[in-house]
Design an enzyme around this catalytic site. Structure first.
Site, PDB file in Angstrom:
ATOM      1  CG  ASN A   9       6.937   2.267   7.964  1.00  0.00           C
ATOM      2  OD1 ASN A   9       6.673   2.082   7.065  1.00  0.00           O
ATOM      3  ND2 ASN A   9       6.649   3.308   8.400  1.00  0.00           N
ATOM      4  CD1 TRP A  10      12.696   1.049   3.736  1.00  0.00           C
ATOM      5  CD2 TRP A  10      12.483  -0.957   3.055  1.00  0.00           C
ATOM      6  NE1 TRP A  10      13.663   0.076   3.585  1.00  0.00           N
ATOM      7  CE2 TRP A  10      13.709  -0.784   3.328  1.00  0.00           C
ATOM      8  CE3 TRP A  10      12.073  -2.308   1.867  1.00  0.00           C
ATOM      9  CZ2 TRP A  10      14.889  -1.575   2.436  1.00  0.00           C
ATOM     10  CZ3 TRP A  10      13.329  -3.166   1.387  1.00  0.00           C
ATOM     11  CH2 TRP A  10      14.787  -3.115   1.841  1.00  0.00           C
ATOM     12  CE  LYS A  11       5.748   5.759   5.357  1.00  0.00           C
ATOM     13  NZ  LYS A  11       4.216   6.962   5.443  1.00  0.00           N
ATOM     14  CG  HIS A 100       2.203   4.320  10.959  1.00  0.00           C
ATOM     15  ND1 HIS A 100       2.146   4.465  10.166  1.00  0.00           N
ATOM     16  CD2 HIS A 100       4.105   4.600  11.007  1.00  0.00           C
ATOM     17  CE1 HIS A 100       2.676   5.616   9.302  1.00  0.00           C
ATOM     18  NE2 HIS A 100       3.993   6.007   9.941  1.00  0.00           N
ATOM     19  CD  GLU A 102       1.588   5.954   6.428  1.00  0.00           C
ATOM     20  OE1 GLU A 102       1.808   5.203   6.605  1.00  0.00           O
ATOM     21  OE2 GLU A 102       2.150   7.082   6.189  1.00  0.00           O
ATOM     22  CD  GLU A 172       5.996   8.148  12.800  1.00  0.00           C
ATOM     23  OE1 GLU A 172       7.331   8.250  11.957  1.00  0.00           O
ATOM     24  OE2 GLU A 172       4.986   7.319  11.921  1.00  0.00           O
ATOM     25  N   GLY A 178       4.662  12.390   5.446  1.00  0.00           N
ATOM     26  CA  GLY A 178       5.059  12.368   4.565  1.00  0.00           C
ATOM     27  C   GLY A 178       4.012  13.030   3.513  1.00  0.00           C
ATOM     28  CB  SER A 218       8.748  15.196   6.125  1.00  0.00           C
ATOM     29  OG  SER A 218       7.237  14.883   5.258  1.00  0.00           O
ATOM     30  N   GLY A 239      10.427   7.710   6.767  1.00  0.00           N
ATOM     31  CA  GLY A 239       9.686   6.695   6.090  1.00  0.00           C
ATOM     32  C   GLY A 239       9.979   7.071   4.277  1.00  0.00           C
ATOM     33  N   GLY A 240       9.535   7.867   4.283  1.00  0.00           N
ATOM     34  CA  GLY A 240      10.228   8.337   2.640  1.00  0.00           C
ATOM     35  C   GLY A 240      11.800   8.374   2.093  1.00  0.00           C
TER      36      GLY A 240
HETATM   37  C1  PEP Z   1       6.540   7.091   8.687  1.00  0.00           C
HETATM   38  O1  PEP Z   1       6.077   6.521   7.912  1.00  0.00           O
HETATM   39  O2  PEP Z   1       6.868   7.403   9.521  1.00  0.00           O
HETATM   40  C2  PEP Z   1       6.733   8.576   8.179  1.00  0.00           C
HETATM   41  C3  PEP Z   1       8.093   9.039   9.018  1.00  0.00           C
HETATM   42  O3  PEP Z   1       6.872   8.732   7.151  1.00  0.00           O
HETATM   43  P1  PEP Z   1       8.159  10.408   5.775  1.00  0.00           P
HETATM   44  O4  PEP Z   1       8.736  10.202   6.664  1.00  0.00           O
HETATM   45  O5  PEP Z   1       7.755   9.577   4.979  1.00  0.00           O
HETATM   46  O6  PEP Z   1       6.608  11.867   6.402  1.00  0.00           O
END
Ligand code: PEP
Length: 255
Positions: A9-11, A100, A102, A172, A178, A218, A239-240
């Protein structure tokens, strides 16, 4: 049969040229790593405007697929600024992330709205990656299972058996997204097993065994192997670390 899967997920990150460069680098590293198709399946979820360009770089022979990060609940019409599931399908998407945290938090997406988005995605032939997860307050109040159970029953279990077959679930925990604070593999396994048990109740044991359930929060090149070793963890929503090509490839190789 459930599918091992890693979704990136590049957001809302990277300009268009930067996004293309990332996809290109991932494709080169995937080639060098000689990734085998669908072992696991990999889904790249860049921002909408990157989708078509990223599709040109996708190493499809290595089992890479494209996904959107959201879609609108309507198929077309006067909904300025929105993108429909059919549009995502038309640029080559096979998946779409829905629910998600967010979007639940910043865009006030409710289970009711998500139920409509799920229907729209499925009608367009997309596989939804449906996210659930608790806040830190909920976990500390010992209400995680009740909360996740409600997200599943209100948001997801209205689907027919055939529709549910197409769905991937991502657990999640919001406190892990994040933040650099990952759930332990035992915490992830515990919730994944709970989700599978709820699926068995809502549908049947076969559906529970066949559903792909991802962990997100994470996850990185260091902890993916431990997380993915859990019997009910079928992969990750990343994500990251999905923005770091070498780390992302290491995560894909962590099964
Ligand atoms: C996400 O946004 O779905 C996610 C898991 O982010 P991160 O890996 O950065 O915690």
């Amino acid at each position: 049969m459930r599918q091992k899967l890693v979704a990136g997920n590049w957001k809302m990150n990277l300009s268009y040229p930067e996004g293309l460069a990332l996809a290109h680098e991932i494709a080169i590293l995937a080639g060098a790593a000689q990734l085998t198709p669908d072992q696991p399946r990999v889904v790249l979820c860049p921002p909408f405007i990157h989708l078509f360009g990223v599709a040109q770089h996708l190493p499809k022979a290595a089992g890479f697929y494209l996904g959107g990060q959201n879609c609108h609940q309507k198929d077309s019409g006067a909904y300025t600024g929105e993108v429909s599931a059919t549009m995502l399908r038309s640029v080559g998407c096979e998946y779409v992330i829905l629910g998600h945290s967010e979007r639940r938090q910043y865009c006030h997406e409710t289970d009711d709205l998500l139920a409509q988005k799920l229907k729209a995605a499925l009608a367009a032939g997309l596989k939804p990656i449906f996210c659930v997860g608790e806040t830190l307050e909920t976990r500390e109040a010992d209400e995680t299972f009740e909360f996740i159970g409600r997200q599943l029953s209100d948001g997801l279990f209205h689907l027919s058996n055939e529709e549910f077959d197409q769905v991937v679930i991502a657990y999640e925990p919001i406190w892990a997204i994040g933040t650099g604070r990952t759930a332990t593999s035992a915490q992830a396994q515990e919730v994944h097993a709970f989700i599978r048990e709820r699926i068995a109740r809502a549908y049947d044991a076969e559906a529970a065994q066949d559903t792909t359930i991802l962990y997100g929060g994470s996850a990185n090149a260091q902890n993916a192997r431990e997380l993915f070793s859990q019997p009910d963890v079928d992969g990750g929503l990343i994500g990251g670390a999905a923005l770091k090509p070498a780390d992302f490839i290491t995560i894909i190789q962590s099964f």
